[in-house]
Design a protein around this motif. Structure first.
Motif, PDB file in Angstrom:
ATOM      1  N   PHE A  79       0.755  -1.329  -0.039  1.00 16.13           N
ATOM      2  CA  PHE A  79      -0.103   0.006   0.003  1.00 16.13           C
ATOM      3  C   PHE A  79       0.588   1.367  -0.110  1.00 16.13           C
ATOM      4  CE2 PHE A  79      -2.917   3.067   1.588  1.00 16.13           C
ATOM      5  CZ  PHE A  79      -4.345   2.805   0.966  1.00 16.13           C
TER       6      PHE A  79
ATOM      7  N   PHE B 286      -0.087  -6.730   4.392  1.00 14.21           N
ATOM      8  CA  PHE B 286      -0.783  -5.587   3.935  1.00 14.21           C
ATOM      9  C   PHE B 286      -0.743  -4.281   4.976  1.00 14.21           C
ATOM     10  CE2 PHE B 286      -5.043  -3.805   3.324  1.00 14.21           C
ATOM     11  CZ  PHE B 286      -4.676  -2.764   2.394  1.00 14.21           C
ATOM     12  N   MET B 287      -1.315  -4.896   6.284  1.00 13.00           N
ATOM     13  CA  MET B 287      -1.472  -3.903   7.396  1.00 13.00           C
ATOM     14  C   MET B 287      -0.022  -3.214   7.772  1.00 13.00           C
ATOM     15  SD  MET B 287      -4.204  -3.535   8.188  1.00 13.00           S
ATOM     16  CE  MET B 287      -4.278  -2.457   9.530  1.00 13.00           C
ATOM     17  N   ALA B 288       1.122  -3.952   7.471  1.00 11.60           N
ATOM     18  CA  ALA B 288       2.355  -3.333   8.043  1.00 11.60           C
ATOM     19  C   ALA B 288       2.522  -2.358   6.912  1.00 11.60           C
ATOM     20  CB  ALA B 288       3.188  -4.484   7.805  1.00 11.60           C
TER      21      ALA B 288
ATOM     22  N   ILE C 209       0.356  -0.283   5.332  1.00  9.51           N
ATOM     23  CA  ILE C 209      -0.195   0.925   5.731  1.00  9.51           C
ATOM     24  C   ILE C 209       0.471   1.553   6.939  1.00  9.51           C
ATOM     25  CG2 ILE C 209      -2.221   1.618   6.665  1.00  9.51           C
ATOM     26  CD1 ILE C 209      -3.856  -0.397   5.240  1.00  9.51           C
ATOM     27  N   GLY C 210       1.313   0.516   7.890  1.00  6.10           N
ATOM     28  CA  GLY C 210       1.766   1.340   8.976  1.00  6.10           C
ATOM     29  C   GLY C 210       3.081   2.043   8.464  1.00  6.10           C
ATOM     30  N   ILE C 211       3.617   1.461   7.136  1.00  2.00           N
ATOM     31  CA  ILE C 211       4.730   2.386   6.514  1.00  2.00           C
ATOM     32  C   ILE C 211       4.193   3.442   5.969  1.00  2.00           C
ATOM     33  CG2 ILE C 211       6.390   2.133   4.844  1.00  2.00           C
ATOM     34  CD1 ILE C 211       6.584  -0.758   5.207  1.00  2.00           C
TER      35      ILE C 211
ATOM     36  N   LEU D 116       1.799   5.614   6.858  1.00  7.28           N
ATOM     37  CA  LEU D 116       1.452   6.285   8.044  1.00  7.28           C
ATOM     38  C   LEU D 116       2.793   7.186   8.426  1.00  7.28           C
ATOM     39  CD1 LEU D 116      -1.317   5.051   9.981  1.00  7.28           C
ATOM     40  CD2 LEU D 116      -1.493   6.990   8.559  1.00  7.28           C
ATOM     41  N   PHE D 117       3.783   5.970   8.762  1.00  4.16           N
ATOM     42  CA  PHE D 117       5.114   6.638   9.013  1.00  4.16           C
ATOM     43  C   PHE D 117       5.808   7.587   8.042  1.00  4.16           C
ATOM     44  CE2 PHE D 117       9.514   6.441   9.634  1.00  4.16           C
ATOM     45  CZ  PHE D 117       9.761   6.434  11.168  1.00  4.16           C
TER      46      PHE D 117
ATOM     47  N   MET E 210       3.198   9.586  12.849  1.00  5.37           N
ATOM     48  CA  MET E 210       4.451   8.685  12.644  1.00  5.37           C
ATOM     49  C   MET E 210       4.511   7.748  13.430  1.00  5.37           C
ATOM     50  SD  MET E 210       7.911  10.707  12.211  1.00  5.37           S
ATOM     51  CE  MET E 210       9.496   9.920  13.007  1.00  5.37           C
TER      52      MET E 210
ATOM     53  N   GLY F 204       1.875   4.986  13.168  1.00  4.42           N
ATOM     54  CA  GLY F 204       2.449   4.198  12.020  1.00  4.42           C
ATOM     55  C   GLY F 204       3.610   2.947  12.655  1.00  4.42           C
TER      56      GLY F 204
ATOM     57  N   ILE G  44       3.386  -1.332  13.158  1.00 10.10           N
ATOM     58  CA  ILE G  44       4.479  -2.167  12.768  1.00 10.10           C
ATOM     59  C   ILE G  44       4.783  -2.777  13.753  1.00 10.10           C
ATOM     60  CG2 ILE G  44       6.436  -2.253  11.573  1.00 10.10           C
ATOM     61  CD1 ILE G  44       5.934   0.239  10.019  1.00 10.10           C
TER      62      ILE G  44
ATOM     63  N   LEU H 274       2.300  -5.467  15.059  1.00  4.80           N
ATOM     64  CA  LEU H 274       2.152  -6.454  14.158  1.00  4.80           C
ATOM     65  C   LEU H 274       3.362  -7.576  14.367  1.00  4.80           C
ATOM     66  CD1 LEU H 274       1.050  -4.848  10.910  1.00  4.80           C
ATOM     67  CD2 LEU H 274      -0.517  -6.396  12.465  1.00  4.80           C
TER      68      LEU H 274
END
Lengths: 317, 358
Positions: free
Chosen positions: A53, A111-113, A115-117, A119-120, B323, B326, B330, B333
């Protein structure tokens, strides 16, 4: 009503063919940009089954880094090189920190990870570069900015030289990519991983190296897309919305297919523009571009669940 | 010692399949319920109601709806925000067209509309699977938000294009609108959420829940053992969208007070998805844990610099927030891909044998 939907738009098209050509051209150019983003998705999906994503935000991040580095005093081309280095570091970091601990997890977790990237990177980019709209360094990179003016059918057709350059560069990039995937050792390794993870591992292909490589290539594509789109619309986080546009392209073309990404991108770019101009604005109050691509892809998918060019889904119990 | 299950014998299947086969679970839940129903409303401040208690409950309910679809029936959806919007707009139309209607009834009925829309957009799931389906649900997301913006009848031709919650009363108490007290709203939300949670727990434990799980684990195999996939998938879409729609109606009526179409845009969908995944897919408890984390984190991050006396501009805090959220997604997870609910399950197992290692 029936006349408005089925007759009037086509009558308009025939009446002003030069305007229709202009619309088609604009659609084609945005289609190419969608296709480029989709290409980044496809590469990563093929080699790792990760639905990335973050591709859209990588486009923004690459463009911001380039503009930021140039503003900090680096000459344009050195800034490009430095941006490539940044994208490489990003690829390595993502592989090390995020993907490696998550190997073998279900698709949705990866996939969620990503999305985390996403946002970061949004937060990180805004802190470092600020949220305001910036101007892409088009002239410094030597990209022509004039117009080509044609007069077909006694009308007027304006092609921006910038767009023509984008089309040519995108075509070259795709050719280079296909050559890399088909004729080099690394490229074959990427395709092998896409076909069968475990078989590829057992003949000695390094998963880590390939993942870094694939994310780096996706980063290069992101930089090219970022320069092209930034030159047309300015560089800001609003660019992120074009990432959503790449999703129906993937659906239409199939998640695994490079051809699909290109054909799907062009189709969606052209059709959504034509629909918006001839049907959306007069009949539906405009701004249909936000959903048209998704609905189109949804309808196509009902008939071909794997997209136009995707691999046939075979399920066994 | 505290969590010893030894000695709690079951002599019938019924006792074994009861909601709380372990006595301590029931006691723990009782304590939490007393906290939620009695202690918190008496002690919480206005700020706590508006920033933590009410949103946590509403987000947890929305995540529960999504969890039924994604966690139990295995159909990944990215359109939650839009379905919340359908609930909110349906509720708004009902209370403005029929002002005599009881607001709680309106909220519960609003879910029916979003269930209908959910089933319509769920039909493609019969042919489309996995990520293709996820993107297909984005069609619902973008189309519906566009519709909220363009279809003026939905917001009663307001000049602002937003829906404004009117003052509504129930048995002489204001329950929504600017005059409503936070405590009343909190009790109302808590009541609906408690009811829905009980409903969802029993649904997922029952026959329907088992067909969902079979569909999730492998839909072809499920079909072979005689499960009607169409029924299983569409009921999942209907019930999930119903719960999400109710959450959406409460989101606007009990918390925000007003909403523009773009409130229901894709960030809301992702926020709910984060809650469901970080909490734990296929778990009811996880939704609450996830909601506490995702709602509480930005609040804590906003308060922290002030408490420590570090001067940071609010814009920077906002970006830092994004940030950190996000990075935390991670992080969670990686340490526990099955979510906070799984973490609690591990702790509980340790507690059962504590103080011995095994």
């Amino acid at each position: 009503m029936i006349y408005d939907v089925f007759v009037a738009p086509f009558a308009d098209m025939i009446e002003a063919p030069d305007f229709l050509m202009q619309v088609l051209w604009e659609g084609l150019v945005s289609g190419i940009l969608y296709a480029l983003i989709a290409l980044g998705f496809v590469l990563i999906y093929r080699s790792s089954r990760i639905f990335n994503f973050a591709q859209g935000i990588m486009v923004v991040f690459a463009a911001l880094t380039l503009v930021g580095l140039h503003a900090a005093g680096l000459p344009a081309w050195i800034a490009v090189a430095a941006t490539l280095v940044v994208m490489f570091v990003l690829a390595v970091t993502v592989e090390r920190v995020v993907l490696r601990p998550l190997v073998g997890q279900p698709d949705i977790i990866l996939f969620m990870a990503t999305i985390g990237i996403t946002l970061f990177l949004i937060g990180f980019g805004e802190i470092i570069f600020g949220g305001e709209n910036k101007v892409m360094i088009t002239e410094e990179l030597g990209i022509p900015t004039g117009d080509f003016v044609f007069e077909p059918f006694g009308g007027l057709l304006i092609l921006q030289q910038l767009d023509v350059t984008v089309v040519i560069v995108a075509a070259l990039l795709v050719c280079a990519l296909l050559a890399f995937l088909n004729f080099t050792r690394m490229g074959r390794a990427i395709r092998a991983l896409g076909d069968d993870h475990q078989a590829a591992l057992s003949v000695g292909i390094s998963l880590q190296t390939i993942w870094v490589l694939v994310w780096f290539i996706a980063g290069i594509i992101a930089l090219v897309t970022g320069i092209a789109w930034g030159a047309r619309a300015g560089v800001s986080f609003a660019l992120e919305v074009i990432a959503y546009k790449a999703l129906p392209v993937l659906m239409l073309g199939g998640l695994e297919s490079i051809t699909g990404a290109i054909v799907g991108g062009l189709m969606i770019g052209v059709l959504e523009k034509v629909f918006e101009i001839y049907w959306g604005q007069p009949l539906l109050g405009g701004n249909t571009e936000t959903w048209f691509a998704f609905v189109l892809a949804l309808i196509v998918l009902l008939f071909r669940p794997q997209g136009l060019f995707g691999e046939r889904i075979i399920e066994r119990v | 010692m505290l969590y010893r299950t030894a000695g709690q014998f079951k002599t019938s299947y019924q006792a074994d399949q009861a909601l709380f086969p372990v006595r301590q679970d029931a006691i723990l839940l009782g304590v939490i319920l007393i906290f939620a129903w009695v202690v918190l409303p008496m002690t919480a401040s206005e700020f706590a109601f508006q920033t933590m208690l009410i949103p946590v409950l509403i987000y947890a309910l929305a995540a529960m709806g999504l969890n039924i679809l994604t966690g139990y029936a295995g159909q990944l959806s990215l359109g939650t925000g839009a379905f919340m919007g359908v609930g909110a707009y349906a509720c708004y139309k009902m209370v403005t067209l029929m002002p005599w209607m009881n607001p709680v009834v309106a909220i519960l009925l609003a879910g029916v509309f979003s269930a209908g829309v959910g089933v319509a957009f769920g039909i493609p799931s019969l042919r489309i699977k996995g990520f293709y389906l996820a993107i297909a649900t984005l069609a619902a997301q973008f189309f519906l938000v566009w519709l909220f913006e363009k279809w003026a009848w939905l917001y009663n031709y307001n000049a602002s294009g937003a829906i404004q919650v009117p003052n509504l009363d129930m048995f002489g108490l204001w329950v929504s609108g600017p005059q409503a007290a936070s405590v009343t709203q909190y009790y109302l939300v808590l009541g609906v959420v408690t009811l829905m949670t009980l409903l969802c727990i029993n649904l997922t434990r029952g026959n329907l829940g088992r067909t969902w799980k079979a569909t999730r684990d492998m839909d072809i195999a499920a079909e072979l053992i005689g499960i009607n996939l169409m029924k299983s998938k569409l009921t999942a879409f209907a019930i999930s969208s119903y719960v999400v729609g109710v959450a959406g109606a409460m989101y606007v009526f009990m918390w925000k007070g007003a909403a523009e179409p773009n409130v229901f845009d894709i960030p809301l969908s992702f926020q709910v998805l984060f809650i469901a995944i970080i909490g734990g897919l296929g778990s009811i408890l996880g939704n609450f844990l996830g909601a506490i984390l995702i709602v509480g984190l930005p609040v804590a991050l906003n308060l922290l610099p002030n408490a420590l006396g570090i001067p940071i501009s609010s814009a920077t805090v906002e970006h830092l927030n994004v940030m950190i959220v996000g990075a935390l997604i991670i992080f969670f997870l990686i340490i526990e891909p099955h979510g906070l609910a799984r973490l609690w399950a591990l702790i509980r197992e340790k507690l059962i044998v504590w103080p011995f290692p095994y």
